[in-house]
Scaffold this motif. Structure first.
Motif, PDB file in Angstrom:
ATOM      1  N   HIS A 292     -40.201   1.678  95.436  1.00 20.49           N
ATOM      2  CA  HIS A 292     -40.139   2.078  94.019  1.00 20.49           C
ATOM      3  C   HIS A 292     -41.038   3.284  93.761  1.00 20.49           C
ATOM      4  N   ILE A 293     -42.162   3.340  94.421  1.00 19.23           N
ATOM      5  CA  ILE A 293     -43.059   4.491  94.248  1.00 19.23           C
ATOM      6  C   ILE A 293     -42.372   5.777  94.710  1.00 19.23           C
ATOM      7  N   LEU A 294     -41.654   5.687  95.824  1.00 17.21           N
ATOM      8  CA  LEU A 294     -40.896   6.853  96.302  1.00 17.21           C
ATOM      9  C   LEU A 294     -39.764   7.211  95.340  1.00 17.21           C
ATOM     10  N   PHE A 295     -39.157   6.185  94.757  1.00 17.45           N
ATOM     11  CA  PHE A 295     -38.102   6.383  93.754  1.00 17.45           C
ATOM     12  C   PHE A 295     -38.650   7.167  92.556  1.00 17.45           C
ATOM     13  N   LEU A 296     -39.813   6.764  92.056  1.00 17.06           N
ATOM     14  CA  LEU A 296     -40.443   7.451  90.924  1.00 17.06           C
ATOM     15  C   LEU A 296     -40.771   8.899  91.269  1.00 17.06           C
ATOM     16  N   LYS A 297     -41.307   9.096  92.475  1.00 18.50           N
ATOM     17  CA  LYS A 297     -41.696  10.443  92.890  1.00 18.50           C
ATOM     18  C   LYS A 297     -40.469  11.358  93.007  1.00 18.50           C
ATOM     19  N   ARG A 298     -39.377  10.813  93.513  1.00 20.00           N
ATOM     20  CA  ARG A 298     -38.166  11.617  93.685  1.00 20.00           C
ATOM     21  C   ARG A 298     -37.645  12.109  92.331  1.00 20.00           C
ATOM     22  N   TYR A 299     -37.651  11.213  91.342  1.00 21.81           N
ATOM     23  CA  TYR A 299     -37.139  11.619  90.030  1.00 21.81           C
ATOM     24  C   TYR A 299     -38.153  12.439  89.241  1.00 21.81           C
ATOM     25  N   GLU A 300     -39.419  12.216  89.490  1.00 15.59           N
ATOM     26  CA  GLU A 300     -40.426  13.096  88.887  1.00 15.59           C
ATOM     27  C   GLU A 300     -40.207  14.537  89.355  1.00 15.59           C
ATOM     28  N   ASP A 301     -39.947  14.694  90.640  1.00 11.29           N
ATOM     29  CA  ASP A 301     -39.699  16.030  91.194  1.00 11.29           C
ATOM     30  C   ASP A 301     -38.441  16.649  90.575  1.00 11.29           C
ATOM     31  N   LYS A 302     -37.410  15.832  90.360  1.00 13.33           N
ATOM     32  CA  LYS A 302     -36.179  16.343  89.750  1.00 13.33           C
ATOM     33  C   LYS A 302     -36.438  16.854  88.334  1.00 13.33           C
ATOM     34  N   VAL A 303     -37.211  16.086  87.574  1.00 11.75           N
ATOM     35  CA  VAL A 303     -37.509  16.500  86.203  1.00 11.75           C
ATOM     36  C   VAL A 303     -38.345  17.774  86.200  1.00 11.75           C
ATOM     37  N   ARG A 304     -39.310  17.851  87.085  1.00  9.85           N
ATOM     38  CA  ARG A 304     -40.160  19.055  87.132  1.00  9.85           C
ATOM     39  C   ARG A 304     -39.342  20.296  87.498  1.00  9.85           C
ATOM     40  N   LYS A 305     -38.369  20.157  88.356  1.00 12.86           N
ATOM     41  CA  LYS A 305     -37.503  21.285  88.699  1.00 12.86           C
ATOM     42  C   LYS A 305     -36.704  21.729  87.476  1.00 12.86           C
ATOM     43  N   LEU A 306     -36.214  20.764  86.706  1.00 13.15           N
ATOM     44  CA  LEU A 306     -35.471  21.111  85.491  1.00 13.15           C
ATOM     45  C   LEU A 306     -36.383  21.786  84.474  1.00 13.15           C
ATOM     46  N   MET A 307     -37.633  21.370  84.413  1.00 11.51           N
ATOM     47  CA  MET A 307     -38.586  21.984  83.482  1.00 11.51           C
ATOM     48  C   MET A 307     -38.812  23.458  83.816  1.00 11.51           C
ATOM     49  N   ILE A 308     -38.767  23.776  85.095  1.00 10.13           N
ATOM     50  CA  ILE A 308     -38.915  25.173  85.528  1.00 10.13           C
ATOM     51  C   ILE A 308     -37.651  25.965  85.216  1.00 10.13           C
ATOM     52  N   LEU A 309     -36.491  25.352  85.481  1.00 10.76           N
ATOM     53  CA  LEU A 309     -35.215  26.038  85.258  1.00 10.76           C
ATOM     54  C   LEU A 309     -34.894  26.203  83.775  1.00 10.76           C
ATOM     55  N   TYR A 310     -35.309  25.241  82.964  1.00 11.40           N
ATOM     56  CA  TYR A 310     -34.974  25.248  81.532  1.00 11.40           C
ATOM     57  C   TYR A 310     -36.245  25.053  80.700  1.00 11.40           C
ATOM     58  N   PRO A 311     -37.116  26.060  80.656  1.00 12.85           N
ATOM     59  CA  PRO A 311     -38.395  25.908  79.950  1.00 12.85           C
ATOM     60  C   PRO A 311     -38.243  25.687  78.442  1.00 12.85           C
ATOM     61  N   GLN A 312     -37.064  26.032  77.881  1.00 10.62           N
ATOM     62  CA  GLN A 312     -36.860  25.885  76.445  1.00 10.62           C
ATOM     63  C   GLN A 312     -36.523  24.447  76.049  1.00 10.62           C
ATOM     64  N   ILE A 313     -36.280  23.584  77.043  1.00 10.73           N
ATOM     65  CA  ILE A 313     -35.897  22.199  76.771  1.00 10.73           C
ATOM     66  C   ILE A 313     -37.097  21.285  76.988  1.00 10.73           C
TER      67      ILE A 313
END
Length: 324
Positions: A292-313
């Motif tokens: 589960h810890i790896l699961f959380l880390k994987r999706y945290e990374d996905k969200v952070r990538k989206l934050m970089i790609l879409y800073p206005q959101i």
């Protein structure tokens, strides 16, 4: 054999995008669609006056934003110790007159600032029936459970709906040269008015909307009403009250909104966000497990990538779902 009636839907051109400002106004169905847009990280303002059903109350609210109106004590009334506004939903009502005014004007200020920057105004008309106060013939947005003897009920005409919306749209287009308006008619069945009366009401709304859409270039119609009434066409798609569409129906309409109203780029982003939202709602059997810890880390990374790609959101609420 065919057991399902489908019909073509014209896609919006240009489609709605994540970097645009949206405002939704109207019936409770507007709130259902607005919630889906908000959950998928669109920049939305939903019903600054609360739920409004009839077109003239929606027009009056829009006019107040264009006028920059702020409410005062004279705009409130008290009923059974509760302070209300005739132009607002009961979500704004309360025991403290000062608190009610503060909440109303906070929402009003947000709408005033947004109206000149909107890319899309989405209006869902609920009913052509309107209630007027007997004492001054004022149309109210909400009756607040005041006795029916205080009101006259009447059916608005196509002409007065068209005139009212036409006037406010001219003002809006003058102030905001980029705004597009998307109309829908709510599939909620207001059977308290009577089944025949509800159908007549919807027919008036549909006639008025199509008159306006055919008149202006920046006006569009999305057939939410037809998707539920003619496409799904079954009581199993309604809640127990047989009036409000259930979650299946709302999801069905949302899928069509996504397909026909959202731009292709934003459609792809919606899919990514939907996956992340599903992951955020996941309830692990063992929250402390390495898996589960790896699961959380994987999706945290996905969200952070989206934050970089879409800073206005604003992805911060989703990010917090995965940070331990």
């Amino acid at each position: 054999m065919q057991f399902h009636l489908s019909f073509p839907i014209s896609p919006l051109v240009p489609g709605i995008q994540h970097n645009q400002q949206l405002m939704l106004m109207g019936s409770c169905f507007a709130e259902e669609v607005g919630a889906q847009l908000t959950d998928h990280r669109f920049n939305t303002i939903i019903n600054p006056n609360g739920i409004l059903f009839n077109p003239l109350s929606i027009t009056r609210a829009l006019t107040s934003y264009l006028d920059g109106k702020l409410y005062t004590e004279s705009d409130l009334f008290q009923h059974q110790d509760i302070w209300h506004s005739w132009q607002h939903h009961s979500r704004f009502s309360g025991l403290s007159k000062e608190a009610v005014l503060q909440q109303i004007n906070q929402s009003q200020t947000t709408a005033i600032k947004a109206v000149e920057k909107l890319d899309w105004l989405i209006i869902t008309l609920g009913s052509a029936h309107a209630y007027t106060l007997k004492e001054n013939s004022q149309i109210v947005g909400n009756c607040h459970k005041v006795p029916a003897s205080n009101f006259d009920k009447r059916l608005l005409t196509v002409e007065e709906i068209v005139t009212s919306l036409d006037n406010v749209m001219h003002r809006l287009f003058f102030r905001n040269r980029k705004v597009n308006i998307l109309y829908t008619v709510s599939p909620v069945r207001y059977v308290r008015d009577g089944v025949v009366e509800n159908n007549l009401s919807k027919a008036i709304l549909l006639q008025a909307v199509h008159h306006l859409v055919n008149k202006f270039n920046r006006l569009y119609y999305f057939p939410a009403y037809e998707l539920v009434i003619d496409d799904l066409r079954d009581y199993r798609f309604y809640k127990e009250d047989l009036v409000h569409p259930n979650e299946q129906a709302i999801q069905y309409v949302w899928e069509h909104v996504t397909k026909y109203c959202i731009s292709p780029d934003s459609q792809e982003l919606i899919k990514e966000i939907a996956e992340i939202r599903k992951a955020a709602a996941h309830k692990p059997f063992n929250p402390e497990s390495e898996k589960h810890i790896l699961f959380l880390k994987r999706y945290e990374d996905k969200v952070r990538k989206l934050m970089i790609l879409y800073p206005q959101i604003d992805f911060q609420p989703l990010l917090l779902s995965f940070i331990r």
